[in-house]
Design a protein around this motif. Structure first.
Motif, PDB file in Angstrom:
ATOM      1  N   CYS A 290      -9.206  18.068 -45.696  1.00 22.21           N
ATOM      2  CA  CYS A 290     -10.008  17.283 -45.302  1.00 22.21           C
ATOM      3  C   CYS A 290     -11.219  16.875 -45.943  1.00 22.21           C
ATOM      4  N   GLY A 291     -11.142  17.351 -47.387  1.00 25.04           N
ATOM      5  CA  GLY A 291     -11.889  17.756 -47.728  1.00 25.04           C
ATOM      6  C   GLY A 291     -12.753  16.598 -48.296  1.00 25.04           C
ATOM      7  N   SER A 292     -12.299  15.668 -48.610  1.00 27.23           N
ATOM      8  CA  SER A 292     -12.566  13.918 -49.282  1.00 27.23           C
ATOM      9  C   SER A 292     -13.156  13.446 -47.970  1.00 27.23           C
ATOM     10  N   HIS A 293     -13.952  12.559 -47.970  1.00 27.77           N
ATOM     11  CA  HIS A 293     -13.798  11.214 -47.069  1.00 27.77           C
ATOM     12  C   HIS A 293     -12.955   9.937 -46.648  1.00 27.77           C
ATOM     13  N   GLY A 294     -13.338  10.319 -45.217  1.00 29.25           N
ATOM     14  CA  GLY A 294     -11.959   8.369 -45.574  1.00 29.25           C
ATOM     15  C   GLY A 294     -10.377   9.645 -45.314  1.00 29.25           C
ATOM     16  N   ASP A 295      -9.589   8.227 -44.367  1.00 30.60           N
ATOM     17  CA  ASP A 295      -8.588   8.869 -44.220  1.00 30.60           C
ATOM     18  C   ASP A 295      -7.887   8.776 -45.771  1.00 30.60           C
TER      19      ASP A 295
END
Length: 603
Positions: free
Chosen positions: A346-351
């Motif tokens: 889940c680290g980066s933003h957005g889906d």
């Protein structure tokens, strides 16, 4: 003198940082392997670069588990400790990883200058019921150590351990010469060999027991290799042509190994100025059609997150190796942990969509790059390979790897790689957000590369329907993998009582714990994930067969805060999953502790 025959034993050599404990361990390792015994090794490396001698942070050493059967983890408790002085011994006792019958060989060389400290530690050993065999390095060896500028004591200890573990004196001498032969002048080599023989003789006089583990003749070619070296060789065999990284413990030795070997196979190693530049170079290389990889540990993974999201949006292949260590922040750089799972997930933003592969041993390390390259090039999504300090630095004897020698076509990946990671080949065709996916320089193949959302023709688009379509297409790529996954690796009989689930380096301890449960009539089964995300479609049905499903992780969790794997499995299966063990001590899992916890749950 008594000779005790054992199927398995574990011992430790403890010294100050920079005095060669790990090198002595490497030499012993070579001798054991040459004799046909099975070994599993854990180095103990201080986090500080040059900690003061005779201090608790200076503890450096090696733990060796020796067996007459194939061992998959560092085991339960230690049977013998050889300590260079009382402080490293005192520090190591804090970890409480010794058997009640553990024997301690303690060098008294520093006792005269530190009588109170020695007295305190010796009293502690007595209170713990541990047997201490004190000794002094013989005068001749002390003279040689002075002549060598304080070096060489590790060779003396090496001789003592070689005698105790019943290795022929000449076998270890050959290993010493093989290790140092090209590095030392003849007279210096002679002094080191003399230190070894003196230690062997001292143990003959002072130690009235020996331990023997049965040897086995192995069929075929065997190699002794650690996880990071195996990963490096796997990258070469998988056809990766560029490694871009920034030094960070415990991932750095991948770069060190490739720096020596990669050019011979047409590869390039790029040491970037920082973690962000390293992943940017890897993304740029893959955009240009050159398979690339970047590797890091926890703090570096944090810095790479924006580029991970960019690779997702731009549909550029990306392979990222994360050799986990204890966190958060700088944490404990030389201790093991499995706490980066949620950062990868889940680290980066957005889906943003991704695939997470885990490695449990040196064989997985070799073949994970093959699967990662196949998946990232087929799906054009980031693929993580999650290793950790324990897997990266643990040596193991394995049969010589089957080579795939991948080049331009990832479809050439052999079936046994898919079988190892419990999946089938992907079904094609696979839809992309953009229809144009050519590399630069191809006639008529111009395409836009951007982190902004685009339509299928590559034009920037902010229309709501088109943005929704992009999410659907990207996630369908992951669903392709989900549908290709087969039943994960299972251990033990299907008892329907309790299922213990883990991933990565927890595999070996879980497998041995379940084997111990079977022998003791404890109704438990085990499961290990090699692909941690996405998870297979049949998982919910498997879990429904068991009264309890619990995780074993080297990451923190408690009754109010699920550990990372438990949290993921809850979300995927809607089953009330709690951690059986969620330790964040920096120490590897121990099979006996797992079995004991299972027994508590079943009461």
């Amino acid at each position: 003198m008594s000779l005790e025959k054992r199927p398995v034993t574990r011992f430790e050599l403890l010294m100050d940082a920079g005095t060669g404990a790990q090198k002595a361990g490497d030499i012993l390792l070579g001798a054991f392997v040459g004799m046909g015994q099975y070994v599993y090794v854990e180095p103990m490396i201080p986090a500080e670069i040059s900690p003061p001698a005779r201090s608790r942070p200076a503890l450096s050493g090696v733990i060796i588990r020796l067996a007459d059967f194939d061992v998959t983890n560092i085991g339960n408790d230690t049977d013998l400790i050889l300590a260079a002085h009382e402080i490293v011994l005192d520090r190591r006792l804090d970890d409480n990883e010794f058997n009640p019958t553990c024997k301690i060989l303690l060098d008294l060389g520093d006792q005269e200058a530190n009588p109170d400290s020695y007295e305190m530690v010796l009293k502690r050993c007595t209170k713990l019921g541990l047997s201490v065999i004190p000794f002094h390095v013989d005068p001749a060896s002390q003279t040689i150590v002075k002549e060598l500028g304080g070096k060489g004591q590790n060779l003396h200890y090496l001789g003592m351990l070689a005698y105790i573990y019943n290795i022929d004196e000449e076998i270890v001498q050959k290993e010493i010469i093989k290790t140092f032969g090209k590095k030392l002048k003849e007279d210096i080599m002679a002094k080191n060999v003399a230190l070894y023989h003196n230690g062997y003789q001292l143990a003959k006089e002072k130690v009235f027991f020996r331990v023997e583990v049965q040897s086995h003749k192995r069929e075929g070619e065997q190699i002794l290799i650690d996880g990071n070296t195996s990963m490096s060789m796997g990258l070469i065999d998988a056809g990766i042509k560029l490694y871009s990284g920034y030094p960070i413990t415990p991932a750095s030795s991948i770069m060190h190994t490739l720096a020596k070997t990669f050019p011979s196979y047409g590869g390039v190693v790029h040491q970037a100025e920082d973690e962000i530049a390293a992943i940017g170079t890897a993304v740029g290389s893959y955009y240009a059609g050159m398979p690339a990889v970047t590797a890091t540990s926890g703090p570096g993974l944090s810095l790479k997150q924006e580029f991970i999201g960019f690779a997702t949006a731009a549909e550029i292949p990306l392979i990222l190796i994360d050799v986990q260590r204890s966190g958060p922040s700088t944490g404990m750089p030389t201790k093991t942990e499995q706490s980066d799972l949620l950062a990868a997930l889940c680290g980066s933003h957005g889906d943003y969509t991704k695939i997470i592969i885990s490695v449990a041993n040196v064989i997985d390390c070799f073949y994970a790059p093959h699967l990662a390259r196949y998946l990232t090039e087929k799906l054009r999504v980031p693929v993580f390979i999650l290793s950790d300090f324990q897997t990266a630095n643990s040596y193991k004897v394995v049969a010589k790897f089957k080579l795939a020698q991948l080049d331009g076509n990832v479809d050439d990946i052999p079936d046994f790689v898919f079988d190892r990671f419990h999946m089938k080949r992907l079904i094609e065709p696979i839809q992309m957000v953009r229809t144009q996916q050519t590399s630069p320089g191809m006639e008529g193949g111009m395409r836009r590369i951007t982190g902004l959302n685009t339509d299928e023709n590559g034009k920037i688009s902010y229309f709501s329907d088109n943005h929704q379509r992009s999410h659907v297409v990207r996630n369908e790529k992951i669903h392709h993998v989900r549908r290709a996954l087969t039943t994960p690796e299972m251990f033990g009989k299907d008892t329907n009582e309790v299922l213990i689930v883990g991933w990565g380096s927890s595999r070996g301890a879980i497998e041995e714990a379940i084997s111990m449960c079977e022998k003791n009539g404890v109704p438990a089964s085990g499961m290990n994930f090699r692909i941690v995300y996405p998870l297979p479609l049949m998982l919910k049905d498997i879990f429904a067969k068991y009264k309890k499903v619990m995780t074993v992780e080297v990451a923190y969790g408690d009754m109010l805060k699920p550990s990372p794997l438990a949290l993921l499995l809850r979300a995927e299966t809607l089953k009330d999953i709690h951690p059986l063990i969620a330790q964040a001590t920096g120490r590897p899992l121990r099979p006996r502790i797992i079995m004991n916890k299972i027994q508590e749950v079943l009461k």
